[in-house]
Design a protein around this motif. Sequence first.
Motif, PDB file in Angstrom:
ATOM      1  N   ARG A 131      17.548 -43.090  -9.764  1.00 35.56           N
ATOM      2  CA  ARG A 131      16.096 -42.171 -10.198  1.00 35.56           C
ATOM      3  C   ARG A 131      16.919 -40.771 -10.318  1.00 35.56           C
ATOM      4  N   ALA A 132      17.730 -40.381  -9.548  1.00 32.91           N
ATOM      5  CA  ALA A 132      18.433 -39.076  -9.790  1.00 32.91           C
ATOM      6  C   ALA A 132      19.310 -38.985 -11.024  1.00 32.91           C
ATOM      7  N   ARG A 133      20.105 -39.971 -11.440  1.00 27.21           N
ATOM      8  CA  ARG A 133      20.802 -40.128 -12.507  1.00 27.21           C
ATOM      9  C   ARG A 133      19.871 -39.829 -13.784  1.00 27.21           C
ATOM     10  N   ILE A 134      18.560 -40.821 -13.823  1.00 27.71           N
ATOM     11  CA  ILE A 134      17.905 -40.799 -14.929  1.00 27.71           C
ATOM     12  C   ILE A 134      16.996 -39.412 -15.213  1.00 27.71           C
ATOM     13  N   ILE A 135      16.822 -38.746 -14.097  1.00 24.62           N
ATOM     14  CA  ILE A 135      16.214 -37.314 -14.235  1.00 24.62           C
ATOM     15  C   ILE A 135      17.170 -36.383 -14.895  1.00 24.62           C
ATOM     16  N   ALA A 136      18.646 -36.312 -14.117  1.00 27.46           N
ATOM     17  CA  ALA A 136      19.368 -35.639 -15.055  1.00 27.46           C
ATOM     18  C   ALA A 136      19.807 -36.063 -16.314  1.00 27.46           C
ATOM     19  N   LEU A 137      19.894 -37.126 -16.729  1.00 30.08           N
ATOM     20  CA  LEU A 137      20.135 -37.609 -18.066  1.00 30.08           C
ATOM     21  C   LEU A 137      19.022 -37.469 -19.039  1.00 30.08           C
ATOM     22  N   ARG A 138      17.798 -37.586 -18.573  1.00 29.20           N
ATOM     23  CA  ARG A 138      16.652 -37.053 -19.537  1.00 29.20           C
ATOM     24  C   ARG A 138      16.835 -35.763 -19.735  1.00 29.20           C
ATOM     25  N   ASN A 139      17.164 -34.748 -18.851  1.00 33.58           N
ATOM     26  CA  ASN A 139      17.460 -33.301 -19.246  1.00 33.58           C
ATOM     27  C   ASN A 139      18.608 -33.139 -20.165  1.00 33.58           C
ATOM     28  N   ASP A 140      19.623 -33.745 -20.007  1.00 33.85           N
ATOM     29  CA  ASP A 140      20.924 -33.911 -20.982  1.00 33.85           C
ATOM     30  C   ASP A 140      20.389 -34.404 -22.515  1.00 33.85           C
ATOM     31  N   HIS A 141      19.574 -35.380 -22.366  1.00 32.30           N
ATOM     32  CA  HIS A 141      19.163 -35.804 -23.705  1.00 32.30           C
ATOM     33  C   HIS A 141      18.340 -35.158 -24.449  1.00 32.30           C
ATOM     34  N   LYS A 142      17.308 -34.413 -23.636  1.00 30.06           N
ATOM     35  CA  LYS A 142      16.568 -33.162 -24.157  1.00 30.06           C
ATOM     36  C   LYS A 142      17.254 -32.180 -24.936  1.00 30.06           C
ATOM     37  N   GLU A 143      18.282 -31.755 -24.296  1.00 29.44           N
ATOM     38  CA  GLU A 143      19.218 -30.692 -24.462  1.00 29.44           C
ATOM     39  C   GLU A 143      19.912 -31.165 -25.967  1.00 29.44           C
ATOM     40  N   ILE A 144      20.509 -32.317 -25.825  1.00 24.88           N
ATOM     41  CA  ILE A 144      21.358 -32.929 -27.116  1.00 24.88           C
ATOM     42  C   ILE A 144      20.192 -32.997 -28.277  1.00 24.88           C
ATOM     43  N   MET A 145      19.156 -33.423 -28.176  1.00 24.49           N
ATOM     44  CA  MET A 145      18.241 -33.377 -29.126  1.00 24.49           C
ATOM     45  C   MET A 145      17.854 -32.201 -29.846  1.00 24.49           C
ATOM     46  N   ASN A 146      17.793 -31.074 -28.949  1.00 26.45           N
ATOM     47  CA  ASN A 146      17.510 -29.750 -29.499  1.00 26.45           C
ATOM     48  C   ASN A 146      18.849 -29.343 -30.420  1.00 26.45           C
ATOM     49  N   LYS A 147      20.142 -29.554 -29.926  1.00 21.89           N
ATOM     50  CA  LYS A 147      21.147 -29.349 -30.506  1.00 21.89           C
ATOM     51  C   LYS A 147      21.375 -30.130 -32.021  1.00 21.89           C
ATOM     52  N   ILE A 148      20.948 -31.483 -31.801  1.00 23.91           N
ATOM     53  CA  ILE A 148      20.952 -32.262 -33.151  1.00 23.91           C
ATOM     54  C   ILE A 148      19.880 -31.662 -34.027  1.00 23.91           C
ATOM     55  N   GLU A 149      18.659 -31.039 -33.580  1.00 18.92           N
ATOM     56  CA  GLU A 149      17.854 -30.680 -34.507  1.00 18.92           C
ATOM     57  C   GLU A 149      18.405 -29.151 -35.059  1.00 18.92           C
ATOM     58  N   ARG A 150      19.224 -28.477 -34.426  1.00 18.71           N
ATOM     59  CA  ARG A 150      19.903 -27.251 -35.064  1.00 18.71           C
ATOM     60  C   ARG A 150      20.960 -27.747 -35.941  1.00 18.71           C
TER      61      ARG A 150
END
Length: 210
Positions: A66-85
Amino acid sequence: MSNGIKPSVAALNARELIAQKDRIESEINDFEEILRGQKVGMHEPLIDNSGYPRDDIDLVAVRTARARIIALRNDHKEIMNKIERALHEIHAENQANGRTEEKNNSSSAETESSRQPRPFAIVNAIAPDSPAKEAGLLKNDKIIRFGSIHAGNHQNLQALTILVSNSEGETLDITIIRGESESEQTLVLKLTPRRGWGGRGLLGCHILPI
């Protein structure tokens, strides 16, 4: 077969970001599989009705997943923002290159405007029940345009990959050529990239550059 165009710095950066996104999604899937193996999700209580830790699950494994999923989902949101840029950077480059090309070729504008659009990719495989299957794509369909992506800006399909990653839940127009010679026809299909269709990826098809 590649079109021989060297990827730009923005396209190379986008390629690495997409690779990072894929690794993050793979990790999330791995930890979600751990939870499924324990028959729990992200929110079920880990104590019983008497207030004691549950003895029917591996508490350490569940808490860690659970802890890793929460952290990875945050990382995924950040990487998607970078992909958008990165997508915006590639779009700006393509616009600049398009303006330069238009200026350099202004004397042959009439010839260019009459030229038949050429396909830049071909569908190599389609997964059952996938968004691509629902859209009506078939194996060997040749893609002329995929949303805003065409033969002049696909960057060896990297721009297409970025567009799809940034268009989840949005309907895109796909212009294809189907058939050969006398039976050839041009079609426009509607495709909506999405997850949760029963397989990996947002499209459920394998596309190769021409």
